[in-house]
Design a protein around this motif. Structure first.
Motif, mmCIF file in Angstrom:
data_model
loop_
_atom_site.group_PDB
_atom_site.id
_atom_site.type_symbol
_atom_site.label_atom_id
_atom_site.label_comp_id
_atom_site.label_asym_id
_atom_site.label_seq_id
_atom_site.Cartn_x
_atom_site.Cartn_y
_atom_site.Cartn_z
ATOM 1 N N ALA A 1 -14.719 -6.241 4.810
ATOM 2 C CA ALA A 1 -13.373 -5.729 5.087
ATOM 3 C C ALA A 1 -13.435 -4.462 5.931
ATOM 4 O O ALA A 1 -14.359 -3.649 5.802
ATOM 5 C CB ALA A 1 -12.643 -5.451 3.780
ATOM 6 N N VAL A 2 -12.439 -4.288 6.779
ATOM 7 C CA VAL A 2 -12.343 -3.096 7.625
ATOM 8 C C VAL A 2 -11.126 -2.302 7.180
ATOM 9 O O VAL A 2 -9.989 -2.757 7.301
ATOM 10 C CB VAL A 2 -12.211 -3.463 9.118
ATOM 11 C CG1 VAL A 2 -12.360 -2.208 9.979
ATOM 12 C CG2 VAL A 2 -13.244 -4.503 9.515
ATOM 13 N N GLN A 3 -11.339 -1.124 6.633
ATOM 14 C CA GLN A 3 -10.257 -0.270 6.143
ATOM 15 C C GLN A 3 -9.822 0.718 7.225
ATOM 16 O O GLN A 3 -10.629 1.171 8.033
ATOM 17 C CB GLN A 3 -10.694 0.506 4.904
ATOM 18 C CG GLN A 3 -9.607 1.373 4.281
ATOM 19 C CD GLN A 3 -10.075 2.072 3.011
ATOM 20 O OE1 GLN A 3 -11.244 2.010 2.649
ATOM 21 N NE2 GLN A 3 -9.161 2.728 2.322
ATOM 22 N N GLY A 4 -8.526 1.042 7.232
ATOM 23 C CA GLY A 4 -8.015 2.058 8.151
ATOM 24 C C GLY A 4 -7.727 1.571 9.543
ATOM 25 O O GLY A 4 -7.550 2.372 10.465
ATOM 26 N N VAL A 5 -7.654 0.251 9.722
ATOM 27 C CA VAL A 5 -7.305 -0.308 11.032
ATOM 28 C C VAL A 5 -5.789 -0.325 11.183
ATOM 29 O O VAL A 5 -5.075 -0.787 10.289
ATOM 30 C CB VAL A 5 -7.853 -1.745 11.177
ATOM 31 C CG1 VAL A 5 -7.396 -2.358 12.513
ATOM 32 C CG2 VAL A 5 -9.368 -1.761 11.076
ATOM 33 N N LYS A 6 -5.293 0.170 12.296
ATOM 34 C CA LYS A 6 -3.869 0.075 12.574
ATOM 35 C C LYS A 6 -3.586 -1.259 13.269
ATOM 36 O O LYS A 6 -4.224 -1.590 14.271
ATOM 37 C CB LYS A 6 -3.389 1.217 13.464
ATOM 38 C CG LYS A 6 -1.905 1.133 13.800
ATOM 39 C CD LYS A 6 -1.469 2.190 14.792
ATOM 40 C CE LYS A 6 0.002 2.019 15.167
ATOM 41 N NZ LYS A 6 0.442 2.990 16.191
ATOM 42 N N VAL A 7 -2.644 -2.019 12.716
ATOM 43 C CA VAL A 7 -2.226 -3.283 13.327
ATOM 44 C C VAL A 7 -0.804 -3.096 13.834
ATOM 45 O O VAL A 7 0.125 -2.876 13.049
ATOM 46 C CB VAL A 7 -2.289 -4.444 12.322
ATOM 47 C CG1 VAL A 7 -1.899 -5.751 13.016
ATOM 48 C CG2 VAL A 7 -3.677 -4.559 11.715
ATOM 49 N N SER A 8 -0.631 -3.158 15.146
ATOM 50 C CA SER A 8 0.688 -2.969 15.762
ATOM 51 C C SER A 8 1.276 -4.321 16.136
ATOM 52 O O SER A 8 0.562 -5.212 16.592
ATOM 53 C CB SER A 8 0.583 -2.108 17.018
ATOM 54 O OG SER A 8 0.037 -0.845 16.727
ATOM 55 N N ALA A 9 2.589 -4.459 15.930
ATOM 56 C CA ALA A 9 3.316 -5.649 16.357
ATOM 57 C C ALA A 9 4.194 -5.246 17.531
ATOM 58 O O ALA A 9 5.258 -4.639 17.352
ATOM 59 C CB ALA A 9 4.153 -6.211 15.214
ATOM 60 N N ASP A 10 3.751 -5.548 18.733
ATOM 61 C CA ASP A 10 4.414 -5.083 19.946
ATOM 62 C C ASP A 10 5.276 -6.197 20.534
ATOM 63 O O ASP A 10 4.764 -7.268 20.887
ATOM 64 C CB ASP A 10 3.378 -4.634 20.974
ATOM 65 C CG ASP A 10 2.494 -3.516 20.442
ATOM 66 O OD1 ASP A 10 3.046 -2.578 19.846
ATOM 67 O OD2 ASP A 10 1.261 -3.598 20.617
ATOM 68 N N PRO A 11 6.590 -5.981 20.667
ATOM 69 C CA PRO A 11 7.481 -7.013 21.203
ATOM 70 C C PRO A 11 7.337 -7.166 22.703
ATOM 71 O O PRO A 11 7.209 -6.171 23.435
ATOM 72 C CB PRO A 11 8.872 -6.505 20.825
ATOM 73 C CG PRO A 11 8.722 -5.013 20.761
ATOM 74 C CD PRO A 11 7.320 -4.761 20.275
ATOM 75 N N ALA A 12 7.383 -8.418 23.160
ATOM 76 C CA ALA A 12 7.286 -8.671 24.601
ATOM 77 C C ALA A 12 8.463 -8.056 25.340
ATOM 78 O O ALA A 12 8.341 -7.612 26.486
ATOM 79 C CB ALA A 12 7.226 -10.175 24.853
ATOM 80 N N GLY A 13 9.619 -8.005 24.676
ATOM 81 C CA GLY A 13 10.807 -7.459 25.312
ATOM 82 C C GLY A 13 10.938 -5.954 25.220
ATOM 83 O O GLY A 13 11.938 -5.380 25.655
ATOM 84 N N GLY A 14 9.941 -5.270 24.635
ATOM 85 C CA GLY A 14 9.991 -3.822 24.493
ATOM 86 C C GLY A 14 10.697 -3.401 23.218
ATOM 87 O O GLY A 14 11.366 -4.195 22.551
ATOM 88 N N ASN A 15 10.542 -2.130 22.856
ATOM 89 C CA ASN A 15 11.169 -1.610 21.647
ATOM 90 C C ASN A 15 12.686 -1.745 21.702
ATOM 91 O O ASN A 15 13.307 -1.531 22.746
ATOM 92 C CB ASN A 15 10.817 -0.125 21.461
ATOM 93 C CG ASN A 15 9.558 0.057 20.632
ATOM 94 O OD1 ASN A 15 8.909 -0.915 20.249
ATOM 95 N ND2 ASN A 15 9.213 1.299 20.347
#
Length: 332
Positions: free
Chosen positions: A25-39
């Motif tokens: 397991a890898v702890q402390g990884v940030k997983v971002s969900a980035d929208p194709a259409g922008g924020n």
């Protein structure tokens, strides 16, 4: 006939696990969900005016559920200028002491105010004031600020930097148990209060204002600074995202378990809606992995019928590649 206020924003959730190819397991990884259409979403624009009836601020009705001996105050801000005082969030009041034998009446402040004074970030607790500076406090730029108040200490944060840790002598009482004063966003006090304040209003934009009735740890501050939080987070009693874009109410997203807290904010003066928001690098849907490599992204907002999202794992300043395994489940 019963009536209520409400606002609905479509959102999804994602959970999964990140391990190296060997299963570690890898702890402390940030997983971002980035929208194709922008924020998507919005912010609150506090217009710079000198006429006090038009000075912008938001009011949250006073309630003892918003009172506690510990607090955390967080917000993303984009001040138009850093001249004089720019209040972020406050719950100030005063106690009156009548003078005897002709002595003047005196007023002693209680409660708290989180604000800028020039380029200094300050927190007032009654008559005690804490302050700090940081290079990221720049007019015209988006950045995050936070304050935590514990029984014996105060901490101030700018972005992911702890800029002050100090002992305090004053408690939050009488606000800890019996304060029903309103909470104000963008202003210290109501005009007409007898304290020696000039009653300035914040000028610029605010986004992602959060109010907890507990003091978050340094790690919690660092790992929620750049992501949307779970509206049912422990101790969260106010979460104003300013996504509505219409009307005169900023809705509170926070929940206690599954029950909405409904600490909605009413717009006053020249406070209005804006589409100026932090960049996706600064603030987006995301989560950090725990010791099992697991993560849960609780709030992925989208507009219309939906959007395509790219999940990006980042560890520190490095984007993870190669011998990495991601298991993903999504609900939209």
């Amino acid at each position: 006939t019963a009536t209520d206020n409400g606002f609905r924003l479509s959102f999804g959730t994602v959970n999964g696990q990140i391990t190296y190819s060997g299963g570690v397991a890898v702890q402390g990884v940030k997983v971002s969900a980035d929208p194709a259409g922008g924020n998507i979403g919005g912010s609150m624009n506090f217009v710079n005016v000198t006429s006090w009836p038009s000075r912008p601020f938001l009011r949250i009705a006073g309630d003892t559920a918003l009172s506690a001996s510990e607090l955390t105050l967080q917000a993303y801000v984009k001040p138009e200028n850093l001249v004089g005082e720019n209040p972020i969030i406050s719950r100030l009041g005063f106690s009156r002491s009548s003078g005897s034998f002709g002595a003047p009446t005196t007023y002693s402040p209680y409660g708290y105010s989180f604000y800028f004074d020039g380029n200094e970030l300050k927190l007032r607790l009654g008559t005690q004031v804490f302050s700090a500076t940081h290079a990221d406090i720049v007019a015209g730029n988006w950045f995050s600020v936070a304050a935590t108040i514990k029984s014996d200490t105060v901490k101030l944060f700018v972005n992911k930097s702890l800029v002050l840790a100090a002992s305090k002598s004053q408690s939050l009482t009488p606000t800890s148990a019996n304060n029903t004063d309103d909470i104000l966003i963008g202003k210290h006090l109501e005009d007409g209060d007898p304290l020696n304040f000039t009653h300035p209003s914040f000028t610029g934009h605010m986004e992602e204002v959060r109010f907890y009735v507990r003091a978050l740890s340094n790690k919690e501050i660092f790992q929620t600074n750049d992501i949307y939080i779970n509206p049912a987070s422990n101790g969260l009693r106010g979460y104003w995202r300013f996504d509505e874009g219409f009307g005169n109410i900023a809705y509170d997203y926070s929940k206690t378990n599954a029950t909405p807290n409904k600490n909605h904010a009413t717009l006053s003066g020249l406070a209005n809606w804006s589409t100026d928001v932090p960049t996706a690098t600064q603030l987006s849907a995301g989560a950090y992995t725990n010791q099992l490599g697991s993560y849960f992204i609780p709030f992925i907002p989208y507009a219309g019928s939906g959007d395509n999202f790219t999940l990006t794992p980042t560890f520190g300043v490095h984007q993870l590649q190669g011998r990495l395994s991601m298991i993903v489940q999504a609900v939209l």
